[in-house]
Design a protein around this motif. Structure first.
Motif, PDB file in Angstrom:
ATOM      1  N   MET A   1       1.234  -0.661   0.069  1.00 57.85           N
ATOM      2  CA  MET A   1      -0.262   0.531   0.293  1.00 57.85           C
ATOM      3  C   MET A   1       0.741   1.248   0.289  1.00 57.85           C
ATOM      4  O   MET A   1       1.723   0.888   0.724  1.00 57.85           O
ATOM      5  CB  MET A   1      -0.565  -0.445   1.277  1.00 57.85           C
ATOM      6  CG  MET A   1      -2.016   0.695   1.095  1.00 57.85           C
ATOM      7  SD  MET A   1      -3.620   0.855   2.660  1.00 57.85           S
ATOM      8  CE  MET A   1      -4.348  -0.302   1.405  1.00 57.85           C
ATOM      9  N   LYS A   2       0.351   1.998  -1.148  1.00 57.26           N
ATOM     10  CA  LYS A   2       1.112   3.187  -1.255  1.00 57.26           C
ATOM     11  C   LYS A   2       1.372   4.166   0.334  1.00 57.26           C
ATOM     12  O   LYS A   2       0.369   4.754   0.786  1.00 57.26           O
ATOM     13  CB  LYS A   2       1.247   3.877  -2.771  1.00 57.26           C
ATOM     14  CG  LYS A   2       1.307   5.285  -1.885  1.00 57.26           C
ATOM     15  CD  LYS A   2       1.064   6.384  -3.419  1.00 57.26           C
ATOM     16  CE  LYS A   2       2.098   7.641  -3.990  1.00 57.26           C
ATOM     17  NZ  LYS A   2       1.671   7.421  -5.663  1.00 57.26           N
ATOM     18  N   ASP A   3       2.407   4.842   0.368  1.00 60.74           N
ATOM     19  CA  ASP A   3       2.855   5.974   1.658  1.00 60.74           C
ATOM     20  C   ASP A   3       2.310   7.054   0.993  1.00 60.74           C
ATOM     21  O   ASP A   3       2.497   8.187  -0.178  1.00 60.74           O
ATOM     22  CB  ASP A   3       3.849   5.849   2.383  1.00 60.74           C
ATOM     23  CG  ASP A   3       4.426   7.016   2.922  1.00 60.74           C
ATOM     24  OD1 ASP A   3       3.637   7.586   3.378  1.00 60.74           O
ATOM     25  OD2 ASP A   3       5.235   7.496   3.535  1.00 60.74           O
ATOM     26  N   THR A   4       0.676   7.879   1.418  1.00 58.73           N
ATOM     27  CA  THR A   4       0.345   8.874   0.980  1.00 58.73           C
ATOM     28  C   THR A   4       0.527   9.712   1.898  1.00 58.73           C
ATOM     29  O   THR A   4      -0.993  11.054   1.418  1.00 58.73           O
ATOM     30  CB  THR A   4      -1.176   7.950   0.132  1.00 58.73           C
ATOM     31  OG1 THR A   4      -1.872   7.964   1.923  1.00 58.73           O
ATOM     32  CG2 THR A   4      -1.491   7.721  -0.671  1.00 58.73           C
ATOM     33  N   SER A   5       1.341   9.660   2.912  1.00 59.02           N
ATOM     34  CA  SER A   5       0.717  10.822   4.024  1.00 59.02           C
ATOM     35  C   SER A   5       1.299  12.325   3.695  1.00 59.02           C
ATOM     36  O   SER A   5       0.126  13.638   3.955  1.00 59.02           O
ATOM     37  CB  SER A   5       1.529  10.174   5.261  1.00 59.02           C
ATOM     38  OG  SER A   5       2.568   9.969   4.775  1.00 59.02           O
ATOM     39  N   LEU A   6       2.099  12.976   2.453  1.00 58.83           N
ATOM     40  CA  LEU A   6       2.725  13.744   2.855  1.00 58.83           C
ATOM     41  C   LEU A   6       1.105  14.475   1.484  1.00 58.83           C
ATOM     42  O   LEU A   6       1.185  15.553   1.600  1.00 58.83           O
ATOM     43  CB  LEU A   6       4.041  13.717   1.617  1.00 58.83           C
ATOM     44  CG  LEU A   6       4.463  14.841   0.960  1.00 58.83           C
ATOM     45  CD1 LEU A   6       4.735  16.001   1.865  1.00 58.83           C
ATOM     46  CD2 LEU A   6       5.853  14.617   0.066  1.00 58.83           C
ATOM     47  N   GLU A   7       1.143  13.841   0.560  1.00 58.03           N
ATOM     48  CA  GLU A   7      -0.121  14.285  -0.423  1.00 58.03           C
ATOM     49  C   GLU A   7      -1.005  14.788   0.746  1.00 58.03           C
ATOM     50  O   GLU A   7      -2.154  15.658   0.668  1.00 58.03           O
ATOM     51  CB  GLU A   7      -0.518  13.780  -1.855  1.00 58.03           C
ATOM     52  CG  GLU A   7      -1.824  13.579  -2.139  1.00 58.03           C
ATOM     53  CD  GLU A   7      -1.154  12.988  -3.932  1.00 58.03           C
ATOM     54  OE1 GLU A   7      -2.249  13.156  -3.928  1.00 58.03           O
ATOM     55  OE2 GLU A   7      -0.588  11.745  -3.579  1.00 58.03           O
ATOM     56  N   PHE A   8      -1.444  14.094   0.764  1.00 56.54           N
ATOM     57  CA  PHE A   8      -2.466  14.189   2.185  1.00 56.54           C
ATOM     58  C   PHE A   8      -2.694  15.279   3.411  1.00 56.54           C
ATOM     59  O   PHE A   8      -4.134  16.422   3.148  1.00 56.54           O
ATOM     60  CB  PHE A   8      -2.973  12.850   3.399  1.00 56.54           C
ATOM     61  CG  PHE A   8      -4.031  13.007   4.111  1.00 56.54           C
ATOM     62  CD1 PHE A   8      -5.189  12.552   3.817  1.00 56.54           C
ATOM     63  CD2 PHE A   8      -3.480  12.774   5.581  1.00 56.54           C
ATOM     64  CE1 PHE A   8      -6.394  12.350   4.400  1.00 56.54           C
ATOM     65  CE2 PHE A   8      -4.797  12.677   6.099  1.00 56.54           C
ATOM     66  CZ  PHE A   8      -6.809  12.601   6.027  1.00 56.54           C
ATOM     67  N   TYR A   9      -1.550  15.770   3.679  1.00 57.34           N
ATOM     68  CA  TYR A   9      -1.199  16.335   4.904  1.00 57.34           C
ATOM     69  C   TYR A   9      -1.510  17.922   3.607  1.00 57.34           C
ATOM     70  O   TYR A   9      -1.410  19.145   4.755  1.00 57.34           O
ATOM     71  CB  TYR A   9      -0.417  16.126   5.465  1.00 57.34           C
ATOM     72  CG  TYR A   9      -0.736  15.405   6.670  1.00 57.34           C
ATOM     73  CD1 TYR A   9      -2.033  15.678   7.266  1.00 57.34           C
ATOM     74  CD2 TYR A   9      -0.537  14.113   6.705  1.00 57.34           C
ATOM     75  CE1 TYR A   9      -2.710  14.592   8.151  1.00 57.34           C
ATOM     76  CE2 TYR A   9      -0.956  13.215   7.475  1.00 57.34           C
ATOM     77  CZ  TYR A   9      -2.165  12.954   8.395  1.00 57.34           C
ATOM     78  OH  TYR A   9      -2.965  12.477   9.270  1.00 57.34           O
ATOM     79  N   ASP A  10      -0.105  17.973   2.686  1.00 54.98           N
ATOM     80  CA  ASP A  10      -0.736  19.346   2.492  1.00 54.98           C
ATOM     81  C   ASP A  10      -1.826  19.815   1.557  1.00 54.98           C
ATOM     82  O   ASP A  10      -1.989  20.653   1.446  1.00 54.98           O
ATOM     83  CB  ASP A  10       0.663  18.965   0.928  1.00 54.98           C
ATOM     84  CG  ASP A  10       2.291  18.866   0.974  1.00 54.98           C
ATOM     85  OD1 ASP A  10       2.199  19.543   2.609  1.00 54.98           O
ATOM     86  OD2 ASP A  10       3.185  18.669   0.704  1.00 54.98           O
ATOM     87  N   GLY A  11      -2.448  18.595   0.775  1.00 61.93           N
ATOM     88  CA  GLY A  11      -3.992  18.923   0.451  1.00 61.93           C
ATOM     89  C   GLY A  11      -4.394  19.351   1.223  1.00 61.93           C
ATOM     90  O   GLY A  11      -5.795  20.510   1.132  1.00 61.93           O
ATOM     91  N   LEU A  12      -4.645  18.825   2.739  1.00 62.66           N
ATOM     92  CA  LEU A  12      -5.210  18.965   3.710  1.00 62.66           C
ATOM     93  C   LEU A  12      -5.150  21.018   4.083  1.00 62.66           C
ATOM     94  O   LEU A  12      -5.848  20.801   5.444  1.00 62.66           O
ATOM     95  CB  LEU A  12      -5.379  18.191   5.000  1.00 62.66           C
ATOM     96  CG  LEU A  12      -6.712  17.442   4.636  1.00 62.66           C
ATOM     97  CD1 LEU A  12      -6.658  16.146   5.774  1.00 62.66           C
ATOM     98  CD2 LEU A  12      -8.324  18.173   4.847  1.00 62.66           C
ATOM     99  N   ALA A  13      -4.063  21.200   4.026  1.00 66.15           N
ATOM    100  CA  ALA A  13      -3.544  21.838   5.507  1.00 66.15           C
ATOM    101  C   ALA A  13      -4.252  23.110   5.882  1.00 66.15           C
ATOM    102  O   ALA A  13      -4.148  24.198   6.299  1.00 66.15           O
ATOM    103  CB  ALA A  13      -2.328  23.082   4.219  1.00 66.15           C
ATOM    104  N   ASP A  14      -4.638  24.100   4.106  1.00 70.09           N
ATOM    105  CA  ASP A  14      -6.063  25.450   4.387  1.00 70.09           C
ATOM    106  C   ASP A  14      -7.062  24.882   5.138  1.00 70.09           C
ATOM    107  O   ASP A  14      -7.276  25.692   5.555  1.00 70.09           O
ATOM    108  CB  ASP A  14      -5.771  25.579   2.965  1.00 70.09           C
ATOM    109  CG  ASP A  14      -5.454  26.336   2.494  1.00 70.09           C
ATOM    110  OD1 ASP A  14      -3.930  26.824   2.976  1.00 70.09           O
ATOM    111  OD2 ASP A  14      -4.864  26.874   0.981  1.00 70.09           O
ATOM    112  N   THR A  15      -7.659  23.381   5.703  1.00 71.49           N
ATOM    113  CA  THR A  15      -8.525  23.121   5.738  1.00 71.49           C
ATOM    114  C   THR A  15      -8.703  22.552   6.812  1.00 71.49           C
ATOM    115  O   THR A  15      -9.778  21.376   7.266  1.00 71.49           O
ATOM    116  CB  THR A  15      -9.820  22.942   4.847  1.00 71.49           C
ATOM    117  OG1 THR A  15      -9.201  21.625   4.122  1.00 71.49           O
ATOM    118  CG2 THR A  15      -9.634  23.941   3.110  1.00 71.49           C
ATOM    119  N   TYR A  16      -7.198  21.754   7.282  1.00 71.28           N
ATOM    120  CA  TYR A  16      -7.903  20.493   8.434  1.00 71.28           C
ATOM    121  C   TYR A  16      -8.507  21.257   9.682  1.00 71.28           C
ATOM    122  O   TYR A  16      -9.237  19.915  10.539  1.00 71.28           O
ATOM    123  CB  TYR A  16      -6.441  20.251   8.604  1.00 71.28           C
ATOM    124  CG  TYR A  16      -5.783  19.185   9.888  1.00 71.28           C
ATOM    125  CD1 TYR A  16      -5.602  17.797   9.303  1.00 71.28           C
ATOM    126  CD2 TYR A  16      -5.645  20.123  11.317  1.00 71.28           C
ATOM    127  CE1 TYR A  16      -5.607  16.859  10.299  1.00 71.28           C
ATOM    128  CE2 TYR A  16      -5.184  18.934  11.555  1.00 71.28           C
ATOM    129  CZ  TYR A  16      -5.066  16.964  11.441  1.00 71.28           C
ATOM    130  OH  TYR A  16      -5.325  16.299  12.029  1.00 71.28           O
TER     131      TYR A  16
END
Length: 257
Positions: A1-16
């Motif tokens: 399973m691919k490590d997707t955490s960087l993309e996930f948190y970069d994408g959520l930075a403005d709305t987390y």
């Protein structure tokens, strides 16, 4: 399973912050909680502030709160965009935090010095999907602690979750029905890995907008994490369950021996 955490948190930075009912109140609550929790376990007499590394700070949920107490805070995250957001939030609050971009698996080379406490809260460690990555991360966490330093990690209660492989979280309806937040979990066949699909739905100017972000996790059991911490050299490994600690996730603490 691919490590997707960087993309996930970069994408959520403005709305987390929208994941929380009131993120600013959560910052205050978590700062107060971890201030009390850490001091209750910090056995050494400490003159002056406690030096702490928040190794998965995100937009600052724990780091900003702890900076308002008597802690000297260094905060790192794998997501550059989350760090930029955290810096802005620190400026708004008027608190000083030393921020940096770093991966769990390379803390020793990325961050200078050692700390009294290393913290990672809110289920960040289970983004590491293999034993190899977990071992590398725990070796790096160990290296960043000074003599008899304290490690504090919180993760979901996977010992319970794995029993029925939970498929979703209960939707939380906020802002008088104008914001709905929930997760849908897609489990890999024959394994203890899953993809979290984070939904943030908002009614804006009469129209509903939906943001969906996805990332991978490992359903990490307490015995598995304890064994890897012990292998890395940690001692006095203890689990503090929510009924005991008052926190919303199980917390494991360990000492640099």
């Amino acid at each position: 399973m691919k490590d997707t955490s960087l993309e996930f948190y970069d994408g959520l930075a403005d709305t987390y912050h929208l994941i929380f009912k009131n993120w600013h109140e959560t910052v205050q609550w978590q700062g107060a909680f971890f201030d009390k929790f850490i001091r209750s376990l910090y056995a050494e007499e400490q003159e002056g502030p406690i030096h702490i590394l928040d190794a998965s700070c995100g937009i600052g949920t724990q780091a900003l709160g702890l900076a308002q107490h008597d802690f000297t805070v260094t905060a790192t995250d794998i997501s550059p965009k989350s760090i930029e957001r955290a810096k802005k939030e620190a400026d708004k609050l008027g608190v000083h935090v030393h921020f940096g971009v770093a991966d769990f698996r390379s803390l020793e080379q990325d961050i200078s010095g050692q700390f009294d406490v290393v913290l990672s809260a809110d289920n960040a460690i289970p983004h590491l999907l293999t034993d190899e990555d977990l071992r590398e991360a725990c070796r790096n966490l160990y290296a960043k602690l000074g003599n008899k330093g304290l490690l504090v990690l919180s993760i979901r209660d996977y010992d319970d979750i794995i029993q029925n492989k939970q498929r979703a979280t209960v939707p939380r309806v906020m802002d008088k029905g104008k914001r709905i937040v929930f997760q849908v979990w897609d489990w890999a066949e024959g394994g203890n890995h899953y993809i979290t699909n984070q939904f943030i739905m908002q009614e804006i100017d009469g129209s509903w907008r939906t943001e969906v972000s996805s990332t991978s996790y490992r359903a990490l059991l307490r015995t598995e994490l304890s064994a890897i911490l012990e292998e890395a050299g940690f001692a006095d490994i203890r689990w503090h369950m929510p009924s005991e600690s008052g926190f919303y996730q199980p917390i494991v603490t360990a000492r640099k021996s």
